[in-house]
Design a protein around this motif. Structure first.
Motif, PDB file in Angstrom:
ATOM      1  N   PRO A 145       9.243  -6.760  -2.954  1.00 57.69           N
ATOM      2  CA  PRO A 145      10.697  -6.831  -2.814  1.00 57.69           C
ATOM      3  C   PRO A 145      11.370  -7.614  -3.942  1.00 57.69           C
ATOM      4  CG  PRO A 145       9.622  -8.268  -1.228  1.00 57.69           C
ATOM      5  CD  PRO A 145       8.533  -7.468  -1.881  1.00 57.69           C
ATOM      6  N   GLY A 146      12.611  -7.253  -4.225  1.00 55.34           N
ATOM      7  CA  GLY A 146      13.398  -7.975  -5.214  1.00 55.34           C
ATOM      8  C   GLY A 146      14.249  -7.083  -6.104  1.00 55.34           C
ATOM      9  N   PHE A 147      13.797  -5.857  -6.316  1.00 58.04           N
ATOM     10  CA  PHE A 147      14.502  -4.984  -7.258  1.00 58.04           C
ATOM     11  C   PHE A 147      14.434  -3.530  -6.801  1.00 58.04           C
ATOM     12  CE2 PHE A 147      12.782  -8.638  -9.460  1.00 58.04           C
ATOM     13  CZ  PHE A 147      13.922  -9.162 -10.052  1.00 58.04           C
ATOM     14  N   GLY A 148      15.466  -2.783  -7.172  1.00 55.23           N
ATOM     15  CA  GLY A 148      15.433  -1.345  -6.984  1.00 55.23           C
ATOM     16  C   GLY A 148      14.700  -0.698  -8.152  1.00 55.23           C
ATOM     17  N   GLY A 149      14.412   0.576  -8.013  1.00 57.54           N
ATOM     18  CA  GLY A 149      13.869   1.360  -9.126  1.00 57.54           C
ATOM     19  C   GLY A 149      12.423   1.086  -9.473  1.00 57.54           C
ATOM     20  N   GLN A 150      11.657   0.479  -8.565  1.00 59.39           N
ATOM     21  CA  GLN A 150      10.239   0.219  -8.853  1.00 59.39           C
ATOM     22  C   GLN A 150       9.378   1.396  -8.383  1.00 59.39           C
ATOM     23  OE1 GLN A 150       9.014  -4.117  -8.314  1.00 59.39           O
ATOM     24  NE2 GLN A 150      10.576  -3.943  -6.719  1.00 59.39           N
ATOM     25  N   LYS A 151       8.117   1.348  -8.826  1.00 60.05           N
ATOM     26  CA  LYS A 151       7.185   2.425  -8.524  1.00 60.05           C
ATOM     27  C   LYS A 151       6.570   2.229  -7.137  1.00 60.05           C
ATOM     28  CE  LYS A 151       3.482   4.535 -11.268  1.00 60.05           C
ATOM     29  NZ  LYS A 151       3.047   5.368 -10.245  1.00 60.05           N
ATOM     30  N   PHE A 152       6.515   3.289  -6.390  1.00 58.19           N
ATOM     31  CA  PHE A 152       5.916   3.351  -5.051  1.00 58.19           C
ATOM     32  C   PHE A 152       4.438   2.920  -5.105  1.00 58.19           C
ATOM     33  CE2 PHE A 152       3.747   5.816  -1.734  1.00 58.19           C
ATOM     34  CZ  PHE A 152       4.574   5.648  -0.635  1.00 58.19           C
ATOM     35  N   ILE A 153       4.049   2.038  -4.182  1.00 61.04           N
ATOM     36  CA  ILE A 153       2.653   1.570  -4.137  1.00 61.04           C
ATOM     37  C   ILE A 153       1.887   2.435  -3.126  1.00 61.04           C
ATOM     38  CG2 ILE A 153       1.135  -0.406  -3.646  1.00 61.04           C
ATOM     39  CD1 ILE A 153       3.511  -2.251  -4.382  1.00 61.04           C
ATOM     40  N   HIS A 154       1.035   3.305  -3.628  1.00 58.35           N
ATOM     41  CA  HIS A 154       0.407   4.333  -2.787  1.00 58.35           C
ATOM     42  C   HIS A 154      -0.519   3.783  -1.706  1.00 58.35           C
ATOM     43  CE1 HIS A 154       1.795   8.228  -4.374  1.00 58.35           C
ATOM     44  NE2 HIS A 154       2.122   7.478  -5.409  1.00 58.35           N
ATOM     45  N   SER A 155      -1.069   2.583  -1.938  1.00 59.85           N
ATOM     46  CA  SER A 155      -1.992   2.025  -0.931  1.00 59.85           C
ATOM     47  C   SER A 155      -1.291   1.776   0.409  1.00 59.85           C
ATOM     48  CB  SER A 155      -2.588   0.720  -1.442  1.00 59.85           C
ATOM     49  OG  SER A 155      -1.562  -0.236  -1.657  1.00 59.85           O
ATOM     50  N   GLN A 156       0.034   1.796   0.417  1.00 55.66           N
ATOM     51  CA  GLN A 156       0.764   1.507   1.658  1.00 55.66           C
ATOM     52  C   GLN A 156       0.792   2.687   2.628  1.00 55.66           C
ATOM     53  OE1 GLN A 156       1.808  -1.836   2.106  1.00 55.66           O
ATOM     54  NE2 GLN A 156       0.510  -1.823   0.286  1.00 55.66           N
ATOM     55  N   VAL A 157       0.427   3.866   2.142  1.00 53.65           N
ATOM     56  CA  VAL A 157       0.499   5.045   3.026  1.00 53.65           C
ATOM     57  C   VAL A 157      -0.496   4.906   4.185  1.00 53.65           C
ATOM     58  CG1 VAL A 157       0.234   7.556   3.174  1.00 53.65           C
ATOM     59  CG2 VAL A 157       1.346   6.533   1.171  1.00 53.65           C
ATOM     60  N   ASP A 158      -1.690   4.421   3.895  1.00 54.33           N
ATOM     61  CA  ASP A 158      -2.687   4.202   4.957  1.00 54.33           C
ATOM     62  C   ASP A 158      -2.201   3.153   5.942  1.00 54.33           C
ATOM     63  OD1 ASP A 158      -4.505   6.061   4.245  1.00 54.33           O
ATOM     64  OD2 ASP A 158      -5.838   4.684   3.138  1.00 54.33           O
ATOM     65  N   LYS A 159      -1.489   2.167   5.406  1.00 55.65           N
ATOM     66  CA  LYS A 159      -0.949   1.113   6.285  1.00 55.65           C
ATOM     67  C   LYS A 159       0.053   1.715   7.279  1.00 55.65           C
ATOM     68  CE  LYS A 159       1.684  -2.923   5.132  1.00 55.65           C
ATOM     69  NZ  LYS A 159       1.791  -3.944   4.063  1.00 55.65           N
ATOM     70  N   VAL A 160       0.879   2.620   6.795  1.00 58.19           N
ATOM     71  CA  VAL A 160       1.865   3.279   7.669  1.00 58.19           C
ATOM     72  C   VAL A 160       1.135   4.054   8.766  1.00 58.19           C
ATOM     73  CG1 VAL A 160       3.717   4.992   7.775  1.00 58.19           C
ATOM     74  CG2 VAL A 160       3.555   3.431   5.808  1.00 58.19           C
ATOM     75  N   ARG A 161       0.062   4.741   8.390  1.00 66.32           N
ATOM     76  CA  ARG A 161      -0.701   5.539   9.367  1.00 66.32           C
ATOM     77  C   ARG A 161      -1.320   4.632  10.433  1.00 66.32           C
ATOM     78  NH1 ARG A 161      -3.558   8.069   5.764  1.00 66.32           N
ATOM     79  NH2 ARG A 161      -1.967   9.634   5.334  1.00 66.32           N
ATOM     80  N   SER A 162      -1.872   3.494  10.013  1.00 70.79           N
ATOM     81  CA  SER A 162      -2.460   2.547  10.976  1.00 70.79           C
ATOM     82  C   SER A 162      -1.375   1.966  11.878  1.00 70.79           C
ATOM     83  CB  SER A 162      -3.150   1.398  10.244  1.00 70.79           C
ATOM     84  OG  SER A 162      -4.043   1.894   9.293  1.00 70.79           O
TER      85      SER A 162
END
Ligand SMILES: O=C(CO)[C@@H](O)[C@H](O)COP(=O)(O)O
Ligand SMILES: [Fe+2]
Length: 229
Positions: A145-162
């Protein structure tokens, strides 16, 4: 605010014209935004400074729907009442912002507002199991967090699924914040998210004078997400 798992697009006004917030909020809602996402930063919890409660109160009359306030501030408890008074519908605090998240969520609920819990990319979901009866929304940060326009961190997709598996059918929104685009929205929607925050991907190409690109961007992100559910 009725609960629904339908895909909701929540443009972040961090990418709006800072000299024109009222008109920008009206424009994104007219162009199909479901919620308006307001990023509050304190220059301490995150390395950027944005909106105080007076700013939120000033834009509130320009928002017909849900005002979704993302507090990236520490400490957070002393300011909850002020953002509630400013007209927030959802108030989200970070798990990492203090030692007493249960008390913080309780304080948000006590204002009568919906309580959100945000998790930084480096934070696991273990604590969530003990907070399920305290939250209306869990925000998975897909950037630091802190800024707009940053690159999506793909490792978070598994976290969403869990997280979806832990939440089950409880009426708790899963919100995704950071780097949401036409390409990444389907990944998180398929993993179980229903609220997609998008700043740069919604505001790109448009302006208050020419808001049609906002609508095209919102429709494209929504269509990509819905096709994946
Ligand atoms: O909370 C934050 C950033 O800290 C977000 O709400 C960003 O403002 C999203 O911007 P994009 O990544 O979509 O440009
Ligand atoms: Fe945000």
């Amino acid at each position: 605010m009725e609960f629904s798992r339908a895909i909701k697009i929540a443009p972040s006004i961090l990418s709006a014209d800072f000299a024109n917030f009222g008109a920008e909020c009206r424009a994104i809602e007219d162009q199909g935004a479901d919620w308006v996402h307001v990023d509050v930063m304190d220059g301490h919890f995150v390395p950027n400074l944005t909106f105080g409660p007076a700013m939120c109160a000033a834009i509130r009359p320009h928002i017909r729907g849900v005002m979704d306030v993302h507090l990236m501030i520490a400490p957070v408890d002393p300011y909850i009442e002020a953002y509630a008074q400013a007209g927030a519908d959802v108030i989200t605090a970070h798990l990492e912002a203090g030692p007493h998240i249960h008390r913080t969520l309780q304080a948000i609920r006590n204002t009568g507002k919906k309580a959100g819990l945000a998790l930084n990319p480096g934070t696991g979901i273990d604590a969530v199991a003990h907070l399920l009866d305290m939250v209306d929304l869990i925000c998975v940060m897909t950037v630091n967090p802190g800024f707009g326009g940053q690159k999506f961190i793909h490792s978070q997709v598994d976290k969403v699924r869990s997280l979806r598996a832990v939440i089950g059918d409880r009426p708790i929104h899963i919100e995704i914040d950071g780097g949401v685009t036409v390409e990444t929205a389907p990944l998180v929607a398929a993993a179980g998210a229903d609220v997609l925050v998008a700043g740069s991907a919604v505001f790109k190409g448009g302006s208050v004078a020419d808001p049609a690109p906002y609508g095209a961007n919102i429709r494209a992100i929504r269509a990509a997400a819905e096709a994946a559910v």
